[in-house]
Design an enzyme around this catalytic site. Structure first.
Site, PDB file in Angstrom:
ATOM      1  N   GLN A  13       0.825  -1.222   0.000  1.00 43.46           N
ATOM      2  CA  GLN A  13       0.000   0.000   0.000  1.00 43.46           C
ATOM      3  C   GLN A  13       0.858   1.270   0.000  1.00 43.46           C
ATOM      4  OE1 GLN A  13      -3.527   1.360   2.827  1.00 43.46           O
ATOM      5  NE2 GLN A  13      -1.603   1.747   3.861  1.00 43.46           N
ATOM      6  N   LEU A  81      10.177   0.105   3.361  1.00 44.54           N
ATOM      7  CA  LEU A  81       8.766  -0.152   3.680  1.00 44.54           C
ATOM      8  C   LEU A  81       8.444  -1.650   3.669  1.00 44.54           C
ATOM      9  CD1 LEU A  81       7.078   2.596   1.458  1.00 44.54           C
ATOM     10  CD2 LEU A  81       8.164   2.825   3.685  1.00 44.54           C
ATOM     11  N   SER A  85       3.797  -7.447   7.407  1.00 46.58           N
ATOM     12  CA  SER A  85       3.200  -6.317   8.136  1.00 46.58           C
ATOM     13  C   SER A  85       1.882  -6.642   8.827  1.00 46.58           C
ATOM     14  CB  SER A  85       2.990  -5.142   7.174  1.00 46.58           C
ATOM     15  OG  SER A  85       1.857  -5.387   6.364  1.00 46.58           O
ATOM     16  N   THR A 126       6.511   1.806  13.690  1.00 47.54           N
ATOM     17  CA  THR A 126       5.062   1.661  13.847  1.00 47.54           C
ATOM     18  C   THR A 126       4.577   1.920  15.271  1.00 47.54           C
ATOM     19  OG1 THR A 126       3.286  -0.003  13.883  1.00 47.54           O
ATOM     20  CG2 THR A 126       5.503  -0.836  14.112  1.00 47.54           C
ATOM     21  N   GLU A 128       2.593   0.075  16.668  1.00 52.71           N
ATOM     22  CA  GLU A 128       2.514  -1.233  17.339  1.00 52.71           C
ATOM     23  C   GLU A 128       3.629  -1.385  18.373  1.00 52.71           C
ATOM     24  OE1 GLU A 128       0.946  -4.563  17.330  1.00 52.71           O
ATOM     25  OE2 GLU A 128      -0.691  -3.215  16.911  1.00 52.71           O
ATOM     26  N   TYR A 150       5.334  -9.202  15.596  1.00 50.06           N
ATOM     27  CA  TYR A 150       5.526  -8.093  14.640  1.00 50.06           C
ATOM     28  C   TYR A 150       6.051  -6.852  15.366  1.00 50.06           C
ATOM     29  CZ  TYR A 150       4.134  -4.086  11.743  1.00 50.06           C
ATOM     30  OH  TYR A 150       4.124  -2.904  11.051  1.00 50.06           O
ATOM     31  N   LYS A 154       9.655  -5.016  14.806  1.00 51.66           N
ATOM     32  CA  LYS A 154       9.731  -3.599  14.413  1.00 51.66           C
ATOM     33  C   LYS A 154      10.556  -2.789  15.409  1.00 51.66           C
ATOM     34  CE  LYS A 154       7.456  -2.762  10.546  1.00 51.66           C
ATOM     35  NZ  LYS A 154       8.063  -2.066   9.392  1.00 51.66           N
TER      36      LYS A 154
HETATM   37  P1  NAP Z   1       1.980  -3.921   3.017  1.00 48.53           P
HETATM   38  O1  NAP Z   1       0.890  -3.421   2.128  1.00 48.53           O
HETATM   39  O2  NAP Z   1       1.793  -5.196   3.747  1.00 48.53           O
HETATM   40  O3  NAP Z   1       3.309  -4.028   2.115  1.00 48.53           O
HETATM   41  C1  NAP Z   1       4.434  -4.737   2.564  1.00 48.53           C
HETATM   42  C2  NAP Z   1       5.430  -4.835   1.424  1.00 48.53           C
HETATM   43  O4  NAP Z   1       6.588  -5.549   1.879  1.00 48.53           O
HETATM   44  C3  NAP Z   1       4.930  -5.575   0.180  1.00 48.53           C
HETATM   45  O5  NAP Z   1       5.422  -4.928  -0.963  1.00 48.53           O
HETATM   46  C4  NAP Z   1       5.583  -6.952   0.325  1.00 48.53           C
HETATM   47  O6  NAP Z   1       5.768  -7.609  -0.901  1.00 48.53           O
HETATM   48  C5  NAP Z   1       6.921  -6.534   0.909  1.00 48.53           C
HETATM   49  N1  NAP Z   1       7.644  -7.631   1.531  1.00 48.53           N
HETATM   50  C6  NAP Z   1       7.190  -8.516   2.459  1.00 48.53           C
HETATM   51  N2  NAP Z   1       8.160  -9.376   2.798  1.00 48.53           N
HETATM   52  C7  NAP Z   1       9.259  -9.046   2.060  1.00 48.53           C
HETATM   53  C8  NAP Z   1      10.558  -9.579   1.946  1.00 48.53           C
HETATM   54  N3  NAP Z   1      10.958 -10.622   2.682  1.00 48.53           N
HETATM   55  N4  NAP Z   1      11.435  -8.983   1.092  1.00 48.53           N
HETATM   56  C9  NAP Z   1      11.044  -7.918   0.348  1.00 48.53           C
HETATM   57  N5  NAP Z   1       9.813  -7.364   0.414  1.00 48.53           N
HETATM   58  C10 NAP Z   1       8.930  -7.934   1.258  1.00 48.53           C
HETATM   59  O7  NAP Z   1       2.361  -2.818   4.098  1.00 48.53           O
HETATM   60  P2  NAP Z   1       2.020  -1.241   4.122  1.00 48.53           P
HETATM   61  O8  NAP Z   1       0.712  -1.052   4.804  1.00 48.53           O
HETATM   62  O9  NAP Z   1       2.265  -0.658   2.795  1.00 48.53           O
HETATM   63  O10 NAP Z   1       3.117  -0.743   5.161  1.00 48.53           O
HETATM   64  C11 NAP Z   1       4.425  -0.339   4.712  1.00 48.53           C
HETATM   65  C12 NAP Z   1       5.396  -0.460   5.877  1.00 48.53           C
HETATM   66  O11 NAP Z   1       4.981   0.380   6.932  1.00 48.53           O
HETATM   67  C13 NAP Z   1       5.513  -1.856   6.471  1.00 48.53           C
HETATM   68  O12 NAP Z   1       6.845  -2.020   6.894  1.00 48.53           O
HETATM   69  C14 NAP Z   1       4.593  -1.804   7.676  1.00 48.53           C
HETATM   70  O13 NAP Z   1       4.997  -2.743   8.640  1.00 48.53           O
HETATM   71  C15 NAP Z   1       4.795  -0.374   8.115  1.00 48.53           C
HETATM   72  N6  NAP Z   1       3.671   0.256   8.814  1.00 48.53           N
HETATM   73  C16 NAP Z   1       2.436   0.242   8.258  1.00 48.53           C
HETATM   74  C17 NAP Z   1       1.393   0.894   8.889  1.00 48.53           C
HETATM   75  C18 NAP Z   1       0.003   0.925   8.306  1.00 48.53           C
HETATM   76  O14 NAP Z   1      -0.933   1.249   9.045  1.00 48.53           O
HETATM   77  N7  NAP Z   1      -0.165   0.648   7.018  1.00 48.53           N
HETATM   78  C19 NAP Z   1       1.638   1.585  10.094  1.00 48.53           C
HETATM   79  C20 NAP Z   1       2.920   1.589  10.613  1.00 48.53           C
HETATM   80  C21 NAP Z   1       3.954   0.946   9.939  1.00 48.53           C
HETATM   81  P3  NAP Z   1       4.580  -8.566  -1.508  1.00 48.53           P
HETATM   82  O15 NAP Z   1       3.545  -7.622  -2.016  1.00 48.53           O
HETATM   83  O16 NAP Z   1       5.255  -9.318  -2.579  1.00 48.53           O
HETATM   84  O17 NAP Z   1       4.101  -9.409  -0.375  1.00 48.53           O
HETATM   85  O1  G4F Z   2      -6.386  -3.628  10.904  1.00 49.97           O
HETATM   86  P1  G4F Z   2      -5.574  -4.390  11.877  1.00 49.97           P
HETATM   87  O2  G4F Z   2      -5.208  -5.782  11.512  1.00 49.97           O
HETATM   88  O3  G4F Z   2      -4.298  -3.500  12.163  1.00 49.97           O
HETATM   89  P2  G4F Z   2      -3.224  -3.466  13.344  1.00 49.97           P
HETATM   90  O4  G4F Z   2      -3.147  -4.765  14.053  1.00 49.97           O
HETATM   91  O5  G4F Z   2      -3.512  -2.252  14.166  1.00 49.97           O
HETATM   92  O6  G4F Z   2      -1.861  -3.280  12.534  1.00 49.97           O
HETATM   93  C1  G4F Z   2      -1.753  -2.331  11.471  1.00 49.97           C
HETATM   94  O7  G4F Z   2      -1.362  -1.093  12.002  1.00 49.97           O
HETATM   95  C2  G4F Z   2      -0.047  -1.085  12.612  1.00 49.97           C
HETATM   96  C3  G4F Z   2       0.179   0.334  13.140  1.00 49.97           C
HETATM   97  O8  G4F Z   2      -0.282   0.404  14.465  1.00 49.97           O
HETATM   98  C4  G4F Z   2       0.959  -1.466  11.555  1.00 49.97           C
HETATM   99  F1  G4F Z   2       2.219  -1.418  12.066  1.00 49.97           F
HETATM  100  C5  G4F Z   2       0.660  -2.858  11.044  1.00 49.97           C
HETATM  101  O9  G4F Z   2       1.593  -3.196  10.010  1.00 49.97           O
HETATM  102  C6  G4F Z   2      -0.739  -2.867  10.458  1.00 49.97           C
HETATM  103  O10 G4F Z   2      -0.750  -2.041   9.324  1.00 49.97           O
HETATM  104  O11 G4F Z   2      -6.319  -4.463  13.294  1.00 49.97           O
HETATM  105  C7  G4F Z   2      -6.773  -3.301  13.927  1.00 49.97           C
HETATM  106  C8  G4F Z   2      -7.623  -3.697  15.145  1.00 49.97           C
HETATM  107  C9  G4F Z   2      -6.956  -4.741  16.054  1.00 49.97           C
HETATM  108  O12 G4F Z   2      -7.153  -4.361  17.386  1.00 49.97           O
HETATM  109  C10 G4F Z   2      -7.721  -6.017  15.764  1.00 49.97           C
HETATM  110  O13 G4F Z   2      -7.786  -6.941  16.853  1.00 49.97           O
HETATM  111  O14 G4F Z   2      -8.825  -4.294  14.665  1.00 49.97           O
HETATM  112  C11 G4F Z   2      -9.094  -5.434  15.457  1.00 49.97           C
HETATM  113  N1  G4F Z   2      -9.951  -6.356  14.702  1.00 49.97           N
HETATM  114  C12 G4F Z   2     -11.210  -6.726  15.058  1.00 49.97           C
HETATM  115  N2  G4F Z   2     -11.689  -7.602  14.167  1.00 49.97           N
HETATM  116  C13 G4F Z   2      -9.627  -6.983  13.569  1.00 49.97           C
HETATM  117  C14 G4F Z   2     -10.718  -7.780  13.224  1.00 49.97           C
HETATM  118  N3  G4F Z   2      -8.504  -6.937  12.808  1.00 49.97           N
HETATM  119  C15 G4F Z   2      -8.475  -7.696  11.689  1.00 49.97           C
HETATM  120  N4  G4F Z   2      -7.377  -7.638  10.895  1.00 49.97           N
HETATM  121  N5  G4F Z   2      -9.523  -8.520  11.326  1.00 49.97           N
HETATM  122  C16 G4F Z   2     -10.663  -8.593  12.073  1.00 49.97           C
HETATM  123  O15 G4F Z   2     -11.591  -9.324  11.737  1.00 49.97           O
END
Ligand code: NAP
Ligand code: G4F
Length: 323
Positions: A13, A81, A85, A126, A128, A150, A154
């Site tokens: 994303q 990134l 995740s 993050t 988290e 996770y 991180k």
């Molecule tokens: P995402 O949609 O899950 O994307 C993760 C990316 O990492 C994908 O391109 C995936 O490739 C790649 N990847 C996974 N394993 C890999 C490996 N071993 N080697 C190389 N690439 C690999 O995550 P996102 O939501 O864009 O988040 C981007 C980053 O920010 C992540 O590090 C996540 O943990 C962090 N983060 C996200 C949030 C959030 O709310 N979105 C918040 C805080 C931090 P494939 O597509 O091929 O699987």
């Molecule tokens: O959408 P979630 O899976 O995100 P979560 O666990 O907060 O993690 C995401 O945000 C992090 C930043 O704080 C990133 F680092 C991480 O890579 C990822 O992007 O869950 C959000 C909340 C949780 O409390 C979970 O228990 O939603 C609750 N939940 C309730 N029902 C659910 C569900 N989560 C998921 N995925 N699926 C459910 O059915």
């Protein structure tokens, strides 16, 4: 000299939004492609990015491949990134999560040190890492207490970023980003699971939506806003760590209410609880304090949760209708 960026996780994303953002700023954009058997480029196509970037094969767990990729790309800015995740999966795959999400950070930092240590580095840290929160509102100074494999992985990557900054004088910054979502969010995350479910229920393809802990609270923003903050961190004279958040927290329950209301439905008639979605250890509430990002980066979130969820429901309605 032209600006050159290298993005790991470019097929995710944030990778897609960041690539779009940097192309619009005139960067030459390279991405690390962890090649899978099926296509992973749908997000890059959605934002019309794919034909404008260069993808280099490699995995975060393979130091040699990252060094090779950096030698090809010769980037001035590197955005790490890539990660496993999904918090839920990290209990099922704790070692893989440690290798990709944790050790992967050190691999990128080492590759930079061995190729061109003047390149600037962004680490995707993050909220988290705050886990079992130690303060009601979390800032850069709040102690960490991760609650999942996770979060632990991180936190290791976060401290390695700080350590390389302090040990080798590298321009290495960490963005402690709170949850951010978009129509490009993976279907396994709760917002997208809900907006996709709403679209399917509205269009008669699904009857109910099974969720876990809907009393959990998150500080949700729009991914398109958050990638600008990543870039701003690398434009500063000094590297640093920044919390990126909206400063508003909402329950999963209320997020569902907003999503169902978009299509004129009441969530209480459709959402069912399935304990299989409960986590072994939950992060009950997250709420960020983005004051430092506001004062130092002049950054603040622009999109409200209601605008974000409505954008996602509308995109899923269009997608499901077209299927
Ligand atoms: P995402 O949609 O899950 O994307 C993760 C990316 O990492 C994908 O391109 C995936 O490739 C790649 N990847 C996974 N394993 C890999 C490996 N071993 N080697 C190389 N690439 C690999 O995550 P996102 O939501 O864009 O988040 C981007 C980053 O920010 C992540 O590090 C996540 O943990 C962090 N983060 C996200 C949030 C959030 O709310 N979105 C918040 C805080 C931090 P494939 O597509 O091929 O699987
Ligand atoms: O959408 P979630 O899976 O995100 P979560 O666990 O907060 O993690 C995401 O945000 C992090 C930043 O704080 C990133 F680092 C991480 O890579 C990822 O992007 O869950 C959000 C909340 C949780 O409390 C979970 O228990 O939603 C609750 N939940 C309730 N029902 C659910 C569900 N989560 C998921 N995925 N699926 C459910 O059915």
């Amino acid at each position: 000299m032209s600006k050159r960026a290298f993005i790991t996780g470019i097929t995710g994303q944030d990778g897609a939004y960041l690539a779009r953002f940097l192309l619009d700023k005139g960067y030459e954009v390279f991405g690390l492609l962890a090649r899978r058997s099926s296509s992973t480029s749908w997000r890059l196509e959605y934002l019309n990015v794919l034909s404008h970037i260069k993808l280099i094969d490699g995995d975060l767990t393979d130091l040699a491949a990252i060094i090779r990729a950096l030698r090809i790309a010769k980037p001035t800015e590197i955005y790490n990134l890539g990660a496993q995740s999904f918090v839920g999966s990290s209990w099922d795959q704790p070692i893989l999560t440690g290798q990709a999400t944790g050790i992967g950070v050190t691999n990128v930092l080492e590759a930079i040190r061995l190729t061109d240590s003047s390149a600037r580095f962004y680490q995707a840290s993050t909220s988290e890492m705050f886990g079992l929160i130690q303060e009601t509102t979390q800032s850069e100074k709040t102690p960490f207490y991760p609650r999942s494999p996770y979060g632990v992985a991180k936190l290791y990557g976060h401290w390695m970023t700080v350590n390389y900054r302090e040990s080798f004088n590298m321009h290495a910054s960490s963005g402690i980003l709170f949850n951010h979502e978009s129509p490009l969010r993976g279907i396994e995350f709760v917002t997208r699971k809900v907006t996709d479910g709403v679209a399917r229920i509205k269009l008669g393809r699904q009857k109910s939506l099974m969720l876990g802990n809907i009393d959990a609270q998150r500080d949700w923003g729009f991914a398109g806003d958050y990638v600008e903050a990543m870039w701003l961190m690398l434009q500063q004279d000094q590297p640093d760590d920044y919390v990126i958040a909206t400063g508003v927290t909402t329950t999963v329950r209320d997020m569902c209410r907003i999503a169902f209301e978009r299509v004129g439905l009441d969530y209480e008639n459709y959402v069912k609880i399935d304990p299989r979605y409960y986590r072994p250890a939950e992060v009950e509430v997250l709420l960020g304090n983005p004051a430092k990002a506001k004062s130092r980066l002049a950054w603040s979130a622009k999109t409200s949760l209601k605008e974000l969820i409505e954008m996602m429901v509308d995109a899923d309605l269009a997608r499901v209708s077209a299927q």
